[in-house]
Design a protein around this motif. Sequence first.
Motif, short mmCIF file in Angstrom:
data_model
loop_
_atom_site.label_atom_id
_atom_site.label_comp_id
_atom_site.label_asym_id
_atom_site.label_seq_id
_atom_site.Cartn_x
_atom_site.Cartn_y
_atom_site.Cartn_z
N LYS A 1 47.08 39.49 44.68
CA LYS A 1 46.82 39.02 46.03
C LYS A 1 46.31 40.14 46.91
CE LYS A 1 49.04 36.43 49.76
NZ LYS A 1 50.29 35.77 50.22
N GLU A 2 46.83 41.33 46.70
CA GLU A 2 46.42 42.46 47.51
C GLU A 2 45.08 43.03 47.06
OE1 GLU A 2 49.48 45.36 47.61
OE2 GLU A 2 50.93 44.07 48.65
N LYS A 3 44.58 42.53 45.88
CA LYS A 3 43.26 42.93 45.35
C LYS A 3 43.13 44.44 45.21
CE LYS A 3 40.85 38.86 47.12
NZ LYS A 3 39.71 38.35 47.90
N PRO B 1 33.65 42.29 38.39
CA PRO B 1 33.18 40.89 38.51
C PRO B 1 33.70 39.99 37.40
CG PRO B 1 31.39 42.44 38.87
CD PRO B 1 32.54 43.26 38.39
N GLU B 2 33.85 40.52 36.18
CA GLU B 2 34.26 39.68 35.06
C GLU B 2 35.78 39.57 34.94
OE1 GLU B 2 32.69 42.50 34.77
OE2 GLU B 2 30.59 42.10 34.25
N CYS B 3 36.57 40.29 35.83
CA CYS B 3 38.03 40.36 35.70
C CYS B 3 38.71 39.11 36.26
CB CYS B 3 38.56 41.59 36.43
SG CYS B 3 38.08 43.16 35.67
N LYS B 4 39.81 38.74 35.59
CA LYS B 4 40.69 37.68 36.07
C LYS B 4 42.11 38.23 36.13
CE LYS B 4 38.02 33.78 34.24
NZ LYS B 4 38.07 32.58 33.35
N CYS B 5 42.76 38.12 37.30
CA CYS B 5 44.08 38.74 37.55
C CYS B 5 45.19 37.68 37.53
CB CYS B 5 44.07 39.47 38.89
SG CYS B 5 45.59 40.42 39.20
N LYS B 6 46.34 38.06 36.88
CA LYS B 6 47.53 37.21 36.87
C LYS B 6 48.73 38.08 37.23
CE LYS B 6 50.47 34.41 33.87
NZ LYS B 6 50.69 33.93 32.47
N ASP B 7 49.45 37.68 38.27
CA ASP B 7 50.63 38.46 38.70
C ASP B 7 51.81 38.22 37.77
OD1 ASP B 7 52.01 40.20 40.61
OD2 ASP B 7 53.18 38.40 41.08
N THR B 8 52.53 39.32 37.44
CA THR B 8 53.77 39.23 36.65
C THR B 8 54.87 39.95 37.41
OG1 THR B 8 53.29 41.27 35.43
CG2 THR B 8 52.47 39.20 34.50
N CYS C 1 45.56 41.59 33.47
CA CYS C 1 44.15 41.45 33.81
C CYS C 1 43.36 41.11 32.53
CB CYS C 1 43.62 42.75 34.42
SG CYS C 1 42.08 42.52 35.34
N THR C 2 42.61 40.05 32.58
CA THR C 2 41.80 39.64 31.43
C THR C 2 40.34 39.56 31.84
OG1 THR C 2 42.18 37.30 31.93
CG2 THR C 2 43.70 38.36 30.37
N CYS C 3 39.45 39.52 30.81
CA CYS C 3 38.01 39.46 31.07
C CYS C 3 37.43 38.15 30.52
CB CYS C 3 37.29 40.64 30.42
SG CYS C 3 37.83 42.25 31.06
N SER D 1 34.16 35.72 28.99
CA SER D 1 33.06 35.84 28.02
C SER D 1 33.41 36.78 26.87
CB SER D 1 31.77 36.32 28.71
OG SER D 1 31.43 35.42 29.76
N GLY D 2 34.68 36.83 26.47
CA GLY D 2 35.08 37.63 25.31
C GLY D 2 35.02 39.11 25.52
N LEU D 3 34.91 39.56 26.77
CA LEU D 3 34.90 40.99 27.04
C LEU D 3 36.31 41.59 26.94
CD1 LEU D 3 32.42 41.09 30.07
CD2 LEU D 3 31.94 41.51 27.64
N LEU D 4 36.40 42.90 26.74
CA LEU D 4 37.67 43.62 26.61
C LEU D 4 37.94 44.41 27.89
CD1 LEU D 4 40.07 44.51 24.81
CD2 LEU D 4 38.63 46.43 24.06
N TYR D 5 39.20 44.24 28.46
CA TYR D 5 39.55 44.92 29.71
C TYR D 5 40.10 46.31 29.41
CZ TYR D 5 41.81 46.00 34.17
OH TYR D 5 42.20 46.60 35.35
N MET D 6 39.53 47.29 30.09
CA MET D 6 40.02 48.68 29.99
C MET D 6 40.75 49.02 31.29
SD MET D 6 36.86 50.62 28.08
CE MET D 6 37.91 52.05 27.73
N ARG D 7 42.10 49.07 31.22
CA ARG D 7 42.95 49.19 32.41
C ARG D 7 42.72 50.50 33.16
NH1 ARG D 7 48.03 46.48 33.27
NH2 ARG D 7 49.15 47.38 35.04
N GLU D 8 42.50 51.60 32.37
CA GLU D 8 42.36 52.89 33.03
C GLU D 8 41.07 52.99 33.85
OE1 GLU D 8 41.31 53.43 28.61
OE2 GLU D 8 42.69 52.30 29.89
N TYR D 9 40.08 52.18 33.48
CA TYR D 9 38.82 52.20 34.22
C TYR D 9 38.61 50.95 35.07
CZ TYR D 9 37.81 55.98 30.96
OH TYR D 9 37.86 57.12 30.24
N ASP D 10 39.58 50.02 34.98
CA ASP D 10 39.49 48.74 35.70
C ASP D 10 38.11 48.11 35.52
OD1 ASP D 10 40.39 46.63 37.25
OD2 ASP D 10 39.69 47.55 39.13
N THR D 11 37.73 47.94 34.22
CA THR D 11 36.42 47.37 33.92
C THR D 11 36.48 46.60 32.62
OG1 THR D 11 34.06 47.87 33.71
CG2 THR D 11 35.61 49.36 32.61
N CYS D 12 35.43 45.80 32.35
CA CYS D 12 35.35 45.02 31.12
C CYS D 12 34.20 45.53 30.26
CB CYS D 12 35.12 43.53 31.43
SG CYS D 12 36.51 42.73 32.27
#
Length: 628
Positions: A522-524, A530-537, A543-545, A547-558
């Motif tokens: 929520k705090e973004k 652009p390809e990221c989808k966020c789910k709060d736990t 964070c998932t991507c 179109s089958g892309l892989l999320y890299m948490r340390e770079y916050d990118t897909c």
Amino acid sequence: MARTWERSKLSIWVWCVLAGSCLGRFVVEKNSLKVSTPASLKGSYESAIGNFGVPQYGGSMPGTVFYPKDNRDACESFENFNASFKSATRQLPIVLLADRGVCYFTLKAWNAQNGGAAAILVADDRDGDLITMDTPGEDHGDSGYLQNITIPAALIKKSLGDDIKKALSDGDMVTMHLDWTEALPHPDERVEYEFWTNSNDECGPKCDTQIEFVKNFKGAAQILERKGYAQFTPHYITWFCPPEFLSSDQCRSQCINNGRYCAPDPEQDFGKGYNGRDVVLQNLRQICLFKVANVSSKPWLWWDFVTDFAIRCPMKEEKFTKECAEKVIQSLGVDLEKINECIGDTDTDVDNPVLKAEQDAQIGEGSRGDVSILPTLIINNRQYRGKLDGGAVLKALCAGFQETTEPAICLSSDIETNECLENNGGCWQDKVAKITACRDTFRGRVCECPLVQGVKFVGDGYTHCEASGTLHCETNNGGCWNDTRGGRTFSACVDDSSTGCKCPPGFTGDGVNSCEDVDECKEKKVCQCPECKCKDTWGGFECTCSSGLLYMREYDTCISTHSAKKSNFGGFFWIVIFGLAAAGVGAYVVYKYRIRSYMDTEIRSIMAQYMPLDGHVEVPSHGSHTDI
């Protein structure tokens, strides 16, 4: 007639010596008296502790003053006046005010106690300094009640007594606190005390009381001494004979070392039974036994010896002898030879160092006066006043310890009241972890943040205490918030040298009462590509991507999973190719070197059989030979 006068004169002189000398300094021990009402009398006053009854050393007593209409000197039983001043339930105890004069102080206290009073104040009938109210002399026949007096007694000045009487006559209620908390010094964790006594067992009620005290107090005394809580020293009073009486029968029968050390005749009859000389010798033997036992680190054996000697060697059975004493000494395993060496020669005209030290110790120094009451105790250099009773003396000794340093024997229910049992003494506590800042002491309670399993709590002890230092999170989680959900545990306590509570990353709150989950989506602050989808736990996020892309948490990118796999396969292929090539080259080099070396060795060996070679040593023949 002349002999009677001489004996009377000597007895008067002996009384002066035993009373601390006619020019000695007697110290009146005092406690505080604090008047609460009426307002016109409110304040603190001095009162002199009586040398009988049971002063509440280390404690205090609230009370309402009662001044009777009849029997105001308290010399008669209050039953004769149909008077009773026992306090009703939940009413303050009654403190009887009595006038001085007419009868013994002890009789006044006895009548007050039987009438239901919790304490007695005796108002002086003359202006001047306070005195110590003492027990009657040994010739007082009607003294069987002395040892049964259990209420505290104190003497107050005439002026205060008059003011209290006036306030009562005006219809005012006079309430007060008798306070003994500072009646004895309590500087540290060890109590030092002396018992001034005598081996004589034929001096009437005082001697009987002394023997009973030693028997009853022996167990407590030995507990305190064995564990180093107390340092005990026995002392014995002696007097010296005036030069003009050295040749008299009295001095010869009562003294040793040519009149230097004397004791009164036990029966006050110089021609009957044992004499003062026997008492002095036994006193000296008991002092030396203590000194020898003390050197061997067993000073408590003195209590065993004195108790056993009183039972096995009484004067009444004519067993008050050196031989009987030595049998008791041997039964306790104390070195008899060293004791006799300490006693020395008692017939010579020289000082005995042991008894001379005893006479010097009798003289008061500093705040302590001369020792003038026998038997008595001196606790932390202050003279004990009150009944010589085992329980009363133990209370006085316990009052000599600094707060929180008292041994367990001082905190038993028979000795004091545990204020921590009621409302936790008004101190901080953690009911869940069962941790409290209330510490029971002999004088009351102190609110002091505790030390629990090596973890020190800090705070004021009244409103809060919190764990500090390393490992503090192991005790009640340091007093901080923690919670477990779905197999995951989060805590606001950090197990290092820091103090306080701080919510962990992913939470917000005070860290003590609560930590609320932060919705990072929520705090973004995360998953911003652009390809990221966020789910709060709880405590974090996922964070998932698309179109089958892989999320890299340390770079916050897909990134693309296909390119990643291809890139990884190509790298692996070239690594294998280069590895195989390197292995082949290495094998060829080894092979070539070993073959060449072997061939060179074989060729040189064959050629050496036909012609000598440079550097080759000819081997001689091993056929038969002849000695010349």
